[in-house]
Design an enzyme around this catalytic site. Structure first.
Site, PDB file in Angstrom:
ATOM      1  N   TYR A  56      49.554  44.991 -16.861  1.00 14.02           N
ATOM      2  CA  TYR A  56      49.019  44.462 -15.221  1.00 14.02           C
ATOM      3  C   TYR A  56      49.322  42.926 -14.912  1.00 14.02           C
ATOM      4  CZ  TYR A  56      48.290  49.382 -15.293  1.00 14.02           C
ATOM      5  OH  TYR A  56      48.450  50.581 -15.085  1.00 14.02           O
ATOM      6  N   HIS A 124      53.064  53.785 -22.494  1.00 10.73           N
ATOM      7  CA  HIS A 124      53.043  53.833 -20.414  1.00 10.73           C
ATOM      8  C   HIS A 124      54.430  54.634 -20.089  1.00 10.73           C
ATOM      9  CE1 HIS A 124      51.969  50.428 -17.414  1.00 10.73           C
ATOM     10  NE2 HIS A 124      52.071  51.863 -16.474  1.00 10.73           N
ATOM     11  N   PRO A 204      45.141  58.637  -7.680  1.00 10.44           N
ATOM     12  CA  PRO A 204      44.505  60.064  -7.018  1.00 10.44           C
ATOM     13  C   PRO A 204      44.000  59.750  -5.203  1.00 10.44           C
ATOM     14  CG  PRO A 204      42.784  58.246  -8.033  1.00 10.44           C
ATOM     15  CD  PRO A 204      43.461  57.503  -7.892  1.00 10.44           C
ATOM     16  N   LEU A 205      44.272  58.377  -4.906  1.00 15.38           N
ATOM     17  CA  LEU A 205      44.148  57.527  -3.474  1.00 15.38           C
ATOM     18  C   LEU A 205      45.409  57.792  -2.874  1.00 15.38           C
ATOM     19  CD1 LEU A 205      40.727  56.459  -3.932  1.00 15.38           C
ATOM     20  CD2 LEU A 205      40.748  58.502  -2.721  1.00 15.38           C
ATOM     21  N   GLY A 206      46.426  57.846  -3.212  1.00 18.68           N
ATOM     22  CA  GLY A 206      47.451  57.491  -3.348  1.00 18.68           C
ATOM     23  C   GLY A 206      47.759  56.451  -2.506  1.00 18.68           C
ATOM     24  N   ARG A 207      47.519  55.660  -3.417  1.00 21.09           N
ATOM     25  CA  ARG A 207      47.875  54.272  -3.745  1.00 21.09           C
ATOM     26  C   ARG A 207      47.799  53.400  -2.419  1.00 21.09           C
ATOM     27  NH1 ARG A 207      52.326  56.403  -5.606  1.00 21.09           N
ATOM     28  NH2 ARG A 207      52.913  55.066  -7.993  1.00 21.09           N
ATOM     29  N   PHE A 209      46.499  55.567   0.988  1.00 22.73           N
ATOM     30  CA  PHE A 209      47.333  56.264   1.145  1.00 22.73           C
ATOM     31  C   PHE A 209      46.172  56.609   2.558  1.00 22.73           C
ATOM     32  CE2 PHE A 209      49.123  57.679   5.551  1.00 22.73           C
ATOM     33  CZ  PHE A 209      50.408  57.294   5.285  1.00 22.73           C
TER      34      PHE A 209
END
Length: 328
Positions: A56, A124, A204-207, A209
């Site tokens: 990252y 990873h 968990p938030l769909g990136r 979306f």
């Protein structure tokens, strides 16, 4: 802050962690000052579980996390990862699970974070050219050397998980899981539960979306990596947007935001699950933490399942080339 146990080796973390990737890479609108404030607020609110990786920002994110947590080191759990290799300019250079690379990567992560030990060290992505026994064997040596406390895998298939766990206890598996990515329910979740391995859902938030904040592809900056993801393109985008509107309706009925409903659903899937929603802003951190207090009863869960059953989302979760590196 409530806590949950990951695995059977003694690791206990806050019920929700903080994914730090977007603070240094992939998404637009990065602001280091705000990122530092967000991590500090998370720690102030009782979040003890921070997630980063060596790739990252090509090491920048590990450095950022390390600088913030050093003063509170005694109770903060830092998870980082190795295996996805990038050049100094961020160019992709493949996946490496060779034992010598495992050792080099760990030492480099320790230097960047400034920590004396890594709490949870993930592979990873699985290297198809190196037997998992060799990679995890080298990771186990890091535990014996006092450089790592617990071991994890990311995006590993059930057979790989079993083989790895036979070499050294695996504490956590990190894999994408959300209302629009329910693939782990088929075989991965049953496998880790059989073996006593904790489950850490990323995205968990769909990136983003599922928050309802993305209404058109134009809401994404030109350099936002999500523009390359099939679920954010063409007809798939519109079909997925229709699902998010349904989430919004259900959230309004529960008196919460769509993001809080989506996170509450993940939390309701088991006491062995610790999601790590990523954000780089304090406002969204506060919103995400509010999901801990959203209670979903059987009727709520049935209603959500009727709208977003497994496979409801349109499009693959990654571009084709990237999909080849997951679940293997």
């Amino acid at each position: 802050m409530k806590t949950r146990k990951l695995g059977r080796q003694g690791l206990e973390v806050s019920i929700m962690g903080l994914g730090c990737m977007g603070m240094s890479d992939f998404y637009a609108g990065r602001d280091e000052t705000e990122s530092i404030a967000t991590i500090n607020l998370a720690l102030d609110r009782g979040v003890t579980f921070l997630d980063t990786a060596d790739m990252y920002g090509v090491g920048a994110n590990e450095n950022l996390v390390g600088r913030v947590v050093r003063d509170r080191r005694e109770w903060v759990i830092v998870a980082t990862k190795f295996g996805i290799v990038r050049g100094p300019n961020g160019d992709a250079r493949g996946i490496n699970g060779r034992p010598d690379y495992v050792r080099q990567a760990c030492d480099a992560s320790l230097r960047r974070t400034g920590l004396d030990i890594i709490d949870l060290y993930y592979q990873h992505r699985v290297d198809p050219d190196v037997p998992i026994e060799e990679t995890v064997g080298a990771m186990g040596d890091l535990v014996a050397a006092g450089k790592v406390r617990y071991l994890g895998l990311s995006e590993a298939a059930p057979d790989t998980i079993r083989r790895a766990h036979a070499v050294h206890p695996i504490t956590a598996l990190q894999t994408e899981y959300s209302l629009w990515t329910r693939d782990p329910e088929d075989a991965i979740l049953p496998t880790v539960r059989e073996l006593g391995i904790g489950f850490v859902p990323y995205s968990p938030l769909g990136r983003g979306f599922l928050t309802g904040q993305i209404r058109t592809p134009d809401d994404l900056a030109d350099d936002d990596t999500r523009r390359n993801h099939p679920r954010f393109q063409g007809e798939a985008f519109q079909r997925n947007l229709d699902l998010v509107r349904e989430i919004g309706t259900m959230a309004a009925d529960k008196g919460c935001t769509p993001a809080q409903l989506a996170l509450a659903w993940v939390l309701a899937q088991g006491e062995d699950i610790v999601p790590i929603p990523g954000t780089k802003r304090r406002t969204y951190l506060e919103e995400n933490l509010g999901a801990i207090d959203v209670k979903l009863d059987a009727a709520d869960l049935a209603r959500i399942d009727a709208v977003l059953p497994p496979g409801a989302a349109s499009g693959m979760r990654y571009p084709t080339a990237t999909m080849a590196s997951v679940n293997r």
